[in-house]
Design an enzyme around this catalytic site. Structure first.
Site, PDB file in Angstrom:
ATOM      1  N   GLU A   1      27.277  76.591  70.542  1.00  0.00           N
ATOM      2  CA  GLU A   1      27.880  77.666  69.761  1.00  0.00           C
ATOM      3  C   GLU A   1      28.725  77.096  68.624  1.00  0.00           C
ATOM      4  O   GLU A   1      29.929  77.334  68.547  1.00  0.00           O
ATOM      5  CB  GLU A   1      28.701  78.588  70.655  1.00  0.00           C
ATOM      6  CG  GLU A   1      27.825  79.304  71.662  1.00  0.00           C
ATOM      7  CD  GLU A   1      28.464  80.531  72.275  1.00  0.00           C
ATOM      8  OE1 GLU A   1      29.678  80.501  72.509  1.00  0.00           O
ATOM      9  OE2 GLU A   1      27.753  81.523  72.503  1.00  0.00           O
TER      10      GLU A   1
ATOM     11  N   GLU B   1      21.096  81.480  75.307  1.00  0.00           N
ATOM     12  CA  GLU B   1      21.903  82.042  76.391  1.00  0.00           C
ATOM     13  C   GLU B   1      21.778  83.542  76.285  1.00  0.00           C
ATOM     14  O   GLU B   1      22.265  84.140  75.321  1.00  0.00           O
ATOM     15  CB  GLU B   1      23.384  81.667  76.247  1.00  0.00           C
ATOM     16  CG  GLU B   1      23.689  80.228  76.589  1.00  0.00           C
ATOM     17  CD  GLU B   1      25.169  79.894  76.406  1.00  0.00           C
ATOM     18  OE1 GLU B   1      26.019  80.810  76.477  1.00  0.00           O
ATOM     19  OE2 GLU B   1      25.469  78.715  76.168  1.00  0.00           O
TER      20      GLU B   1
HETATM   21  C1  IPT Z   1      29.120  81.358  75.806  1.00  0.00           C
HETATM   22  C2  IPT Z   1      29.132  79.853  75.982  1.00  0.00           C
HETATM   23  O1  IPT Z   1      28.204  79.207  75.176  1.00  0.00           O
HETATM   24  C3  IPT Z   1      28.929  79.454  77.419  1.00  0.00           C
HETATM   25  O2  IPT Z   1      29.272  78.116  77.570  1.00  0.00           O
HETATM   26  C4  IPT Z   1      29.740  80.301  78.345  1.00  0.00           C
HETATM   27  O3  IPT Z   1      31.081  80.066  78.088  1.00  0.00           O
HETATM   28  C5  IPT Z   1      29.385  81.749  78.099  1.00  0.00           C
HETATM   29  O4  IPT Z   1      29.663  82.092  76.805  1.00  0.00           O
HETATM   30  C6  IPT Z   1      30.156  82.712  78.937  1.00  0.00           C
HETATM   31  O5  IPT Z   1      29.981  82.481  80.261  1.00  0.00           O
HETATM   32  S1  IPT Z   1      30.281  81.825  74.553  1.00  0.00           S
HETATM   33  C7  IPT Z   1      29.950  83.514  74.088  1.00  0.00           C
HETATM   34  C8  IPT Z   1      30.277  84.477  75.134  1.00  0.00           C
HETATM   35  C9  IPT Z   1      30.794  83.776  72.881  1.00  0.00           C
END
Ligand code: IPT
Length: 982
Positions: free
Chosen positions: A200, A290
């Site tokens: 990110e 993700e």
């Molecule tokens: C995203 C992250 O990339 C991941 O590492 C983890 O923190 C996840 O969120 C939440 O569980 S960040 C995104 C929600 C802005």
């Protein structure tokens, strides 16, 4: 007749839509971005075009689930999770690495047994999954420092930026981890197909995307030997970090408040396609690196079952199918298996469990949502036309026209641009605020309505090739099609009582030979111009329709039955209907060997190659009955013996005081003196001396401070500003007399107190202020080009009222040894600074024979910290998987904090006034299932009345016969005298 009419209607739709041409805008920053290197030049096995990834020249939908190996310190359990993903139809697993635990001491990499990634990578390969490697260096992941090492807090300047101090800090790690990835790439026979760089890289503290940093980091990974395509995961479709090979982004449409699991506050995002075209310069496969598959839950949160409900099967249907509507071709679900924040892995926002409400629970049992997903993965795996399809551009008004005025429904049509021009009509409910809305959807055809249940989504097929069978259209969804011995089995499904229609091309009407169904009145057919049209309703209670024509057998199941039907990779394939989990199948002559997990007596219906006459389940022969229609029937009753569990509250417990630091005469000469007056931290203390734990090498667990003073006389009050991260607490003593405490709350990470001293000080008296504070982990560093993870743990400011004493010095301690931690096997974060931890009281083999007999249910009657120890035996037969948890019950009463250590591993951190977690899962392998276990519990009582546990239990969470096989206990070295322990 029916089919012709329908075909006309679809044609009319196509014509109407062909005239729409969306306007695109072109990205304007291209000149600023260095282009990524074309990795097809360095390897040929993983390639891509604008539609999809190819492995060895073959297109695939990458369906991946996120797992964090380091959140499960039992190496032999990884295979279980990975086999469960494979059985759910995933073809890949994505993993974050954790820099902070492997290079805890700068320049020293420790790949000791529990943190070694090689066994995980080997297990992925064994399970038949590809791996997406996400080494960071930054990962976020709700872990302490977002994966950055604690010593990094002393490295000056902005992190995640081309700041020399930072880039020099990450380089050895990138070299080390890059080499591990390189060694395990598909090009060298390993499972790794993609490598994500950074995480990110989307929000910037200084407002600038640092292309130089991106470029250098990419180069560093390549120099370490990585040749597979590189990817990024932008936090949203923002067009950041486009110098990687394949641009990807993240999506968490429902966010992280699980407290109202019925309410969806947002609709599925379906703007991706246009945005993508306008923002992304090098068009690759649409990649969601993700996609929300649960949620993390914070201190005081709603608990993980609520997250599993919010992001449940309905969410999977509506939102994931929404992604397919955006033609996504690489999709990673975060998390597929969350694991545990054992030790001090958590960042301050989250507690011990990182279950995430995922398809696979923290204790590795399957949630309902696991089965819904299987319907989607298997469909995509047999639908190559999807891989080259792109969405039609439907405006809202067009959709409403098509949908005849129905509201809250979105339609996307995807069309395969090659081959058959197969079309996927993806219809879905979009419900913004209200939990339930009824809506009906009608295809303008035939004599019945198609219903889209509230919060549902269907994929309707047009001109779809299921092997040799041409499906002209189907309103029922396709699960899979598989050819077994020349017969093409096609499984369609829907929800009970829904009416559906499907039409097929048949070569000759006489092909249509045998028909059979459980319920004759619930279906009908028509043959017209070599088109077979079948109308049917979905049966309840597992009854199915079976319709045969030519070499095709059409199986019509309800959702429940389809979702519990397992597709196994034998040659030809094997289909098993029924069962909690079927992991694998293997045909050996007339024998079919199934491996799986069953929770109860189960009837399995099996379609296998005709040579198979006998079935074995988990190695045991089972009575196998052939049926006329080609299926085999077996009934299997698992053996689920009772296991004798110790009654924890009744065991022989010993107790010892774990806070001798407050007594007169306690010698803290071996403690670190907080003598720094300069901190590299951007945030400067208000007092002259630096009282930040990380500046002295302590980054986790409880921290103790001792301020030595000479009274000026008349000091009456003590005040301080303390920071430990959300939900932290502290207690303060003055020469052994209790001054006061802060019990903590969900939001406060920094707290200011002001206490009356027990007695005003007298001139010339020596006083020691002892501070015991909790450390909830280092902050994350989500925003790049910031230093958020360096937020100090310790005392910013303090003072006295009445008079100002003379400071002699402050001393502090955290875990024994700090960055040169002692317990190499259990890793750097497992211990904090409690006296009992420094002495190793949590370890097996410590001699507590001279301790007082008392249990944590007796507790203590004053504030302080007490350690309790006991041992018990377990004897769990092999061939079973019985996950267990240690459970507390009080959440009210006097304030206390408690930690649980099993065979030396810290597997629970409990804050009774905040919660919500009371049940602490302890994996087999940490718990010794065949022999002796040492259980230690610390209780930090904050109030004058002391604290005790109301109850303490060991509970079996679920029972299956099966499981992954022998589990090897993680190393649990016994206590030995610690040199210089204080
Ligand atoms: C995203 C992250 O990339 C991941 O590492 C983890 O923190 C996840 O969120 C939440 O569980 S960040 C995104 C929600 C802005």
């Amino acid at each position: 007749m029916v089919a012709t009419l329908s075909a006309k209607v679809f044609t009319a739709l196509q014509l109407a839509l062909a005239v729409l041409s969306p306007a695109f805008t072109v990205a304007s920053r291209e000149h600023q971005q260095p282009l990524g290197v074309d990795h097809t030049a360095t390897q040929k096995r993983v390639t891509w075009d604008e539609h999809s990834l190819f492995i060895d020249g073959k297109r695939l939908f990458v369906f991946s689930g996120e797992v964090h190996p380091w959140r499960n310190p039992v190496q032999s359990l990884h295979l279980d999770v990975l086999q469960k993903l494979k059985a759910a139809g995933f073809n890949a697993v994505s993993i974050y690495f954790h820099w902070g635990v492997v290079e805890y001491e700068r320049g020293v990499f420790r790949w000791n047994e529990i943190f070694d990634l090689q066994p995980f990578l080997d297990a992925a390969k064994e399970a038949g999954l590809y791996v997406i490697a996400r080494p960071g260096p930054y990962v976020n992941a709700e872990t302490t420092g977002g994966g950055f090492p604690g010593w990094g807090t002393r490295v000056e300047g902005l992190w995640r930026k081309s700041n020399r101090n930072y880039t020099e800090a990450y380089k050895p790690f990138v070299k080390e981890f890059g080499a591990l990835i390189a060694k395990n790439e598909i090009t060298k026979g390993g499972p790794i197909i993609l490598t994500q760089v950074e995480n990110e890289y989307s929000g910037f503290g200084d407002g600038v995307e640092d292309f130089e940093y991106e470029w250098e980091l990419l180069q560093d990974f390549k120099d370490a030997g990585i040749t597979v395509p590189t990817i990024c995961d932008d936090a949203w479709l923002g067009g950041h970090f486009q110098s990687v090979d394949i641009y990807g982004w993240n999506s968490y449409p429902l966010g992280f408040d699980c407290s109202h699991p019925e309410i969806w506050h947002s609709a599925p995002p379906d703007y991706f396609y246009n945005l993508y075209n306008s923002r992304i310069r090098k068009h690759g496969p649409k990649s969601i690196l993700e996609l929300q598959a649960g949620g993390f839950d914070g201190w005081g949160g709603a608990g993980y079952d609520a997250c599993g409900k919010l992001i449940g099967p309905e969410f999977e249907r509506v939102f994931y199918k929404g992604m397919y509507g955006s033609a996504v071709k690489i999709m990673n679900l975060y998390m597929a298996f969350g694991g545990t924040n054992w030790g001090q892995l958590a960042e301050p926002g989250v507690y011990t469990s990182y279950d995430y409400g995922s398809i696979i629970r923290e204790d590795r049992r399957l949630r309902d949502k696991y089965y819904e997903l299987k319907l989607q993965t298997q469909f995509l795996a047999v639908s190559p036309a999807y891989l080259t399809s792109t969405p039609w551009q439907l405006t809202e008004s067009k959709q409403i026209e098509i949908l005849k005025g129905t509201r809250n429904i979105v339609l996307t049509v995807l069309e395969d641009t090659l081959d058959l021009h197969t079309k996927f009509y993806i219809v879905r409910q979009v419900i913004a605020v209200y939990p339930f809305v009824e809506a009906n959807w009608q295809v303008p055809k035939a004599d019945h309505k198609l219903e889209l249940q509230a919060r549902d989504s269907n994929i309707l097929l047009v001109d779809y090739k299921a092997g040799e069978t041409h499906i002209i259209y189907s309103t029922a969804e396709l699960y899979t099609w598989k050819e077994i011995d020349g017969v093409n089995y096609i499984i369609l499904y829907g929800d009970p009582n829904e009416k559906h229609e499907a039409a097929f091309k048949i070569t000759e009407p006489k092909d249509f030979s045998v028909l059979s169904t459980d319920e004759e009145e619930d279906w009908s057919y028509q043959i017209d111009d070599a088109i077979l049209t079948v109308n049917f309703s979905i049966l309840e209670d597992g009854d199915t329709h079976t319709i045969k024509f030519g070499n095709t057998v059409l199986l019509i199941f309800c959702r429940e039955v389809a979702s519990k039907t397992w597709i196994l990779d034998t040659k030809p394939p094997t289909i098993v209907k029924g069962g909690y989990l079927i992991r694998s199948a293997n045909v050996e002559g007339s024998k079919l060997h199934l491996k799986g997990d069953l929770t109860q007596a189960t009837r399995l219906h099996i379609l296998a190659t005709k040579t198979v006459k006998q079935v074995t389940f988990n190695g045991k022969a089972v009575d196998t009955q052939p049926a006329t229609d080609g299926w085999l029937y077996v009934m299997y009753t698992p053996e689920l013996p009772d296991v004798k569990l110790p009654e924890l509250s009744k065991l022989d417990w010993k107790r010892a005081n774990s806070l001798p630091e407050i007594y007169e005469g306690y010698d803290d000469s071996n403690w670190v003196t907080a003598s720094n007056t300069y901190t590299p931290n951007r945030e400067k203390p208000a007092v002259k001396e630096v009282l930040y734990a990380s500046d002295y090498g302590f980054h986790s667990g409880n921290i103790l401070w001792r301020g030595h003073f000479t009274a000026s006389g008349g000091e009456e009050e003590f005040w301080a500003v303390v920071q430990g991260g959300q939900a932290f607490g502290y207690s303060i003593w003055d020469n052994g007399a209790y001054v006061g405490f802060w019990e903590g709350d969900v939001t406060t990470g920094r707290h200011r107190c002001n206490f009356k001293l027990p007695k005003p000080w007298k001139k010339g008296d020596k006083h020691i202020i002892t501070f015991l504070q909790d450390h909830m982990g280092l902050e994350e560093n989500w925003t790049a080009a910031t230093e958020h993870f360096k937020a100090p743990r310790g005392i910013f400011d303090y003072g006295f009222k009445g008079a100002e004493p003379k400071l002699i010095h402050w001393k502090l301690t955290g875990n024994l040894g700090g960055e040169k931690y002692l317990d190499i096997e259990r890793g750097p974060l497992n211990e904090g600074g409690l006296y009992g931890e420094r002495q190793g009281w949590h370890l097996p083999g410590f001699d507590d024979s001279d301790w007082k007999a008392a249990s944590p249910l007796d507790g203590v009657k004053e504030p302080g910290v007490t350690f309790y120890r006991t041992t018990f035996d377990l004897e769990v037969p092999s061939g079973l998987d019985y996950p267990m948890a240690i459970e507390y019950s009080n959440s009210t009463g006097s304030y206390y904090r408690s930690q649980i250590y099993v065979n030396g591993y810290q597997f629970g951190k409990y804050v009774n006034s905040i919660g919500p977690q009371k049940s602490f899962f302890i994996p087999q392998g940490i718990l010794n299932y065949n022999g002796k276990n040492t259980l230690a519990i610390s209780i930090w009582a904050m109030q004058n009345e002391g604290a005790h546990l109301n109850s303490l239990d060991l509970r079996i969470l679920g029972k299956v016969e099966g499981g992954v096989g022998p589990v090897k206990n993680s190393p649990a070295p016994a206590w030995s005298r610690r040199k210089n322990a204080y």
